[in-house]
Each structure stands twice: as structure tokens, then as C-alpha cells.
Design a protein around this motif. Structure first.
Motif, PDB file in Angstrom:
ATOM      1  N   MET A 133      76.131  -9.512 -12.463  1.00  0.00           N
ATOM      2  CA  MET A 133      75.018  -8.718 -11.970  1.00  0.00           C
ATOM      3  C   MET A 133      75.499  -7.861 -10.803  1.00  0.00           C
ATOM      4  SD  MET A 133      71.318  -9.976 -10.561  1.00  0.00           S
ATOM      5  CE  MET A 133      70.331  -9.584 -11.975  1.00  0.00           C
ATOM      6  N   ASN A 134      75.018  -6.629 -10.750  1.00  0.00           N
ATOM      7  CA  ASN A 134      75.427  -5.701  -9.699  1.00  0.00           C
ATOM      8  C   ASN A 134      74.355  -5.649  -8.623  1.00  0.00           C
ATOM      9  OD1 ASN A 134      76.525  -3.737  -8.158  1.00  0.00           O
ATOM     10  ND2 ASN A 134      76.442  -2.141  -9.704  1.00  0.00           N
ATOM     11  N   PHE A 135      74.699  -6.101  -7.424  1.00  0.00           N
ATOM     12  CA  PHE A 135      73.755  -6.089  -6.317  1.00  0.00           C
ATOM     13  C   PHE A 135      73.873  -4.823  -5.482  1.00  0.00           C
ATOM     14  CE2 PHE A 135      74.476 -10.592  -7.247  1.00  0.00           C
ATOM     15  CZ  PHE A 135      73.163 -10.983  -7.485  1.00  0.00           C
ATOM     16  N   VAL A 136      74.884  -4.006  -5.776  1.00  0.00           N
ATOM     17  CA  VAL A 136      75.099  -2.774  -5.032  1.00  0.00           C
ATOM     18  C   VAL A 136      74.276  -1.678  -5.699  1.00  0.00           C
ATOM     19  CG1 VAL A 136      76.809  -1.145  -4.179  1.00  0.00           C
ATOM     20  CG2 VAL A 136      77.396  -3.563  -4.375  1.00  0.00           C
ATOM     21  N   ARG A 137      73.143  -1.364  -5.063  1.00  0.00           N
ATOM     22  CA  ARG A 137      72.186  -0.394  -5.607  1.00  0.00           C
ATOM     23  C   ARG A 137      71.399   0.196  -4.448  1.00  0.00           C
ATOM     24  NH1 ARG A 137      68.832  -3.338  -3.785  1.00  0.00           N
ATOM     25  NH2 ARG A 137      68.398  -5.482  -4.202  1.00  0.00           N
ATOM     26  N   ALA A 138      70.653   1.257  -4.740  1.00  0.00           N
ATOM     27  CA  ALA A 138      69.870   1.921  -3.695  1.00  0.00           C
ATOM     28  C   ALA A 138      68.977   0.914  -2.981  1.00  0.00           C
ATOM     29  CB  ALA A 138      69.022   3.031  -4.297  1.00  0.00           C
ATOM     30  N   GLY A 139      69.025   0.961  -1.640  1.00  0.00           N
ATOM     31  CA  GLY A 139      68.205   0.073  -0.827  1.00  0.00           C
ATOM     32  C   GLY A 139      68.913  -1.174  -0.349  1.00  0.00           C
ATOM     33  N   ALA A 140      70.082  -1.468  -0.907  1.00  0.00           N
ATOM     34  CA  ALA A 140      70.855  -2.631  -0.456  1.00  0.00           C
ATOM     35  C   ALA A 140      71.513  -2.306   0.883  1.00  0.00           C
ATOM     36  CB  ALA A 140      71.928  -2.988  -1.486  1.00  0.00           C
ATOM     37  N   SER A 141      71.841  -3.339   1.620  1.00  0.00           N
ATOM     38  CA  SER A 141      72.629  -3.150   2.842  1.00  0.00           C
ATOM     39  C   SER A 141      73.766  -4.159   2.828  1.00  0.00           C
ATOM     40  CB  SER A 141      71.773  -3.270   4.096  1.00  0.00           C
ATOM     41  OG  SER A 141      71.244  -4.562   4.241  1.00  0.00           O
ATOM     42  N   LEU A 142      74.910  -3.706   3.304  1.00  0.00           N
ATOM     43  CA  LEU A 142      76.120  -4.516   3.273  1.00  0.00           C
ATOM     44  C   LEU A 142      76.732  -4.582   4.656  1.00  0.00           C
ATOM     45  CD1 LEU A 142      77.748  -2.669   0.243  1.00  0.00           C
ATOM     46  CD2 LEU A 142      76.681  -4.901   0.132  1.00  0.00           C
ATOM     47  N   LEU A 143      77.087  -5.748   5.078  1.00  0.00           N
ATOM     48  CA  LEU A 143      77.819  -5.928   6.316  1.00  0.00           C
ATOM     49  C   LEU A 143      79.299  -5.948   5.935  1.00  0.00           C
ATOM     50  CD1 LEU A 143      77.167  -6.303   9.296  1.00  0.00           C
ATOM     51  CD2 LEU A 143      77.243  -8.755   8.924  1.00  0.00           C
ATOM     52  N   VAL A 144      80.039  -4.935   6.379  1.00  0.00           N
ATOM     53  CA  VAL A 144      81.428  -4.770   5.963  1.00  0.00           C
ATOM     54  C   VAL A 144      82.352  -4.898   7.166  1.00  0.00           C
ATOM     55  CG1 VAL A 144      83.089  -3.225   4.855  1.00  0.00           C
ATOM     56  CG2 VAL A 144      80.701  -3.235   4.092  1.00  0.00           C
ATOM     57  N   ARG A 145      83.366  -5.757   7.004  1.00  0.00           N
ATOM     58  CA  ARG A 145      84.388  -5.923   8.034  1.00  0.00           C
ATOM     59  C   ARG A 145      85.570  -5.022   7.696  1.00  0.00           C
ATOM     60  NH1 ARG A 145      82.017 -10.372   7.078  1.00  0.00           N
ATOM     61  NH2 ARG A 145      83.390 -11.256   5.513  1.00  0.00           N
ATOM     62  N   LEU A 171      76.217  -9.266   1.588  1.00  0.00           N
ATOM     63  CA  LEU A 171      74.922  -8.613   1.432  1.00  0.00           C
ATOM     64  C   LEU A 171      74.048  -8.983   2.613  1.00  0.00           C
ATOM     65  CD1 LEU A 171      74.266  -9.225  -2.358  1.00  0.00           C
ATOM     66  CD2 LEU A 171      74.662  -7.009  -1.270  1.00  0.00           C
ATOM     67  N   HIS A 172      73.276  -8.021   3.084  1.00  0.00           N
ATOM     68  CA  HIS A 172      72.308  -8.267   4.145  1.00  0.00           C
ATOM     69  C   HIS A 172      70.938  -7.949   3.556  1.00  0.00           C
ATOM     70  CE1 HIS A 172      70.659  -8.586   8.159  1.00  0.00           C
ATOM     71  NE2 HIS A 172      71.863  -8.968   8.599  1.00  0.00           N
ATOM     72  N   THR A 173      69.923  -8.045   4.353  1.00  0.00           N
ATOM     73  CA  THR A 173      68.549  -7.794   3.902  1.00  0.00           C
ATOM     74  C   THR A 173      68.410  -6.373   3.363  1.00  0.00           C
ATOM     75  OG1 THR A 173      67.809  -9.273   5.647  1.00  0.00           O
ATOM     76  CG2 THR A 173      66.137  -7.855   4.631  1.00  0.00           C
ATOM     77  N   ASP A 174      67.742  -6.246   2.218  1.00  0.00           N
ATOM     78  CA  ASP A 174      67.485  -4.923   1.650  1.00  0.00           C
ATOM     79  C   ASP A 174      66.658  -4.062   2.603  1.00  0.00           C
ATOM     80  OD1 ASP A 174      68.823  -5.590  -0.673  1.00  0.00           O
ATOM     81  OD2 ASP A 174      67.010  -5.774  -1.901  1.00  0.00           O
ATOM     82  N   MET A 175      66.816  -2.777   2.478  1.00  0.00           N
ATOM     83  CA  MET A 175      66.006  -1.820   3.228  1.00  0.00           C
ATOM     84  C   MET A 175      64.591  -1.849   2.665  1.00  0.00           C
ATOM     85  SD  MET A 175      68.733   1.320   2.956  1.00  0.00           S
ATOM     86  CE  MET A 175      67.929   2.433   4.096  1.00  0.00           C
ATOM     87  N   THR A 176      63.605  -1.589   3.501  1.00  0.00           N
ATOM     88  CA  THR A 176      62.252  -1.419   2.978  1.00  0.00           C
ATOM     89  C   THR A 176      62.193  -0.064   2.281  1.00  0.00           C
ATOM     90  OG1 THR A 176      61.441  -0.307   4.963  1.00  0.00           O
ATOM     91  CG2 THR A 176      61.244  -2.743   4.892  1.00  0.00           C
ATOM     92  N   PRO A 177      61.225   0.131   1.385  1.00  0.00           N
ATOM     93  CA  PRO A 177      61.092   1.450   0.757  1.00  0.00           C
ATOM     94  C   PRO A 177      60.914   2.575   1.790  1.00  0.00           C
ATOM     95  CG  PRO A 177      59.838  -0.162  -0.482  1.00  0.00           C
ATOM     96  CD  PRO A 177      60.311  -0.854   0.775  1.00  0.00           C
ATOM     97  N   ALA A 178      60.184   2.302   2.876  1.00  0.00           N
ATOM     98  CA  ALA A 178      59.980   3.329   3.909  1.00  0.00           C
ATOM     99  C   ALA A 178      61.285   3.647   4.625  1.00  0.00           C
ATOM    100  CB  ALA A 178      58.924   2.868   4.907  1.00  0.00           C
ATOM    101  N   LEU A 179      62.091   2.634   4.922  1.00  0.00           N
ATOM    102  CA  LEU A 179      63.375   2.866   5.587  1.00  0.00           C
ATOM    103  C   LEU A 179      64.313   3.630   4.665  1.00  0.00           C
ATOM    104  CD1 LEU A 179      65.327   2.543   7.929  1.00  0.00           C
ATOM    105  CD2 LEU A 179      65.866   0.239   7.071  1.00  0.00           C
ATOM    106  N   LEU A 180      64.377   3.249   3.399  1.00  0.00           N
ATOM    107  CA  LEU A 180      65.217   3.959   2.439  1.00  0.00           C
ATOM    108  C   LEU A 180      64.807   5.431   2.368  1.00  0.00           C
ATOM    109  CD1 LEU A 180      67.410   4.103   0.246  1.00  0.00           C
ATOM    110  CD2 LEU A 180      65.673   3.279  -1.395  1.00  0.00           C
TER     111      LEU A 180
END
Length: 127
Positions: free
Chosen positions: A1-13, A91-100
Motif C-alpha cells: 500500500m502506498n501511503f505517500v499521497r496528497a495530504g500526507a506528511s513525512l518527517l525526513v532525516r 509518516l506523521h499526521t496527515d494534513m487537514t483538508p483546509a491546510l492542504l
């Protein structure tokens, strides 16, 4: 399953720039498998202020922050999924629709967004 999609947020080192939260603004492109990402940064005197965020706008935010549209990049979902699998990104918490919606509008409006990405996103967002 692909979790990388519009509205996702990623914490990247990253060894060069440290750990930052990145917002995914597009679904994967069917032809290339890429998404558009932008980085969240601490608000400073020199940062792009097109979209300023504060505590409550996203669970990661602890102080005044800005979306750094100059960091907008195309990223292959395969590479991002590999980073997730290796623990280099989480993965971090998804963006809200308003934030996106606000960050997408800011990407198109900001003079700091790379032209090619702004044009691609205008088509992708229907802006």
C-alpha cells in the motif's frame, strides 16, 4: 500500500539539512510515480511568508513556522517508500483538508516556488 499521497506528511532525516517535516501536495503522477513535496521550516527573518503556520495548524508545529516553497521538489514515491521502510523517514499526521488547500494555494502564489513545479501543480490542482 502506498501511503505517500496528497495530504500526507513525512518527517525526513537528512545529514545535510537535519530533520524536517515535508508536506505531500500531489497524488503520485501516473506516468512518473512522483509527488510534489515542500518543507516546513522555523520562521526566520528571511523565510518565505506566503504561508505561515502556528501551533494548532498541524500537530508537529510547536512554534511559528513557514512553508518553504523554494524547497518544492519532485520525489519518486518508490524512493520515499524506501526511506520509510529503512526508518530514515516516518509518516506523521496527515494534513487537514483546509491546510492542504492553503499550502497548495501558497505554492502557486509564492515567487519562491520553482517555475516548473508551479506550472505542474497549477495543472494538477486545477488552479
Amino acid at each position: 500500500m502506498n501511503f505517500v499521497r496528497a495530504g500526507a506528511s513525512l518527517l525526513v532525516r537528512d545529514a545535510r539539512i537535519g530533520t524536517h517535516l515535508w508536506f505531500v501536495l500531489t497524488d503520485p503522477d501516473l506516468a512518473t510515480g512522483r509527488v510534489v513535496l515542500v518543507m516546513l521550516v522555523t520562521e526566520r527573518g528571511h523565510t518565505d511568508r506566503t504561508v505561515g503556520l502556528t501551533v494548532g495548524d498541524h500537530p508537529f508545529i510547536r512554534h511559528a513556522s513557514n512553508v518553504a516553497f523554494g524547497t518544492a521538489i519532485y520525489a519518486p514515491t518508490a524512493k520515499l517508500n524506501d526511506r520509510l521502510a529503512r526508518g530514515v523517514a516516518t509518516l506523521h499526521t496527515d494534513m487537514t483538508p483546509a491546510l492542504l488547500a492553503a499550502v497548495r494555494a501558497g505554492l502557486v502564489a509564492s515567487s519562491h516556488t520553482p517555475n516548473e513545479i508551479a506550472a505542474y501543480c497549477q495543472r494538477a490542482f486545477g488552479a
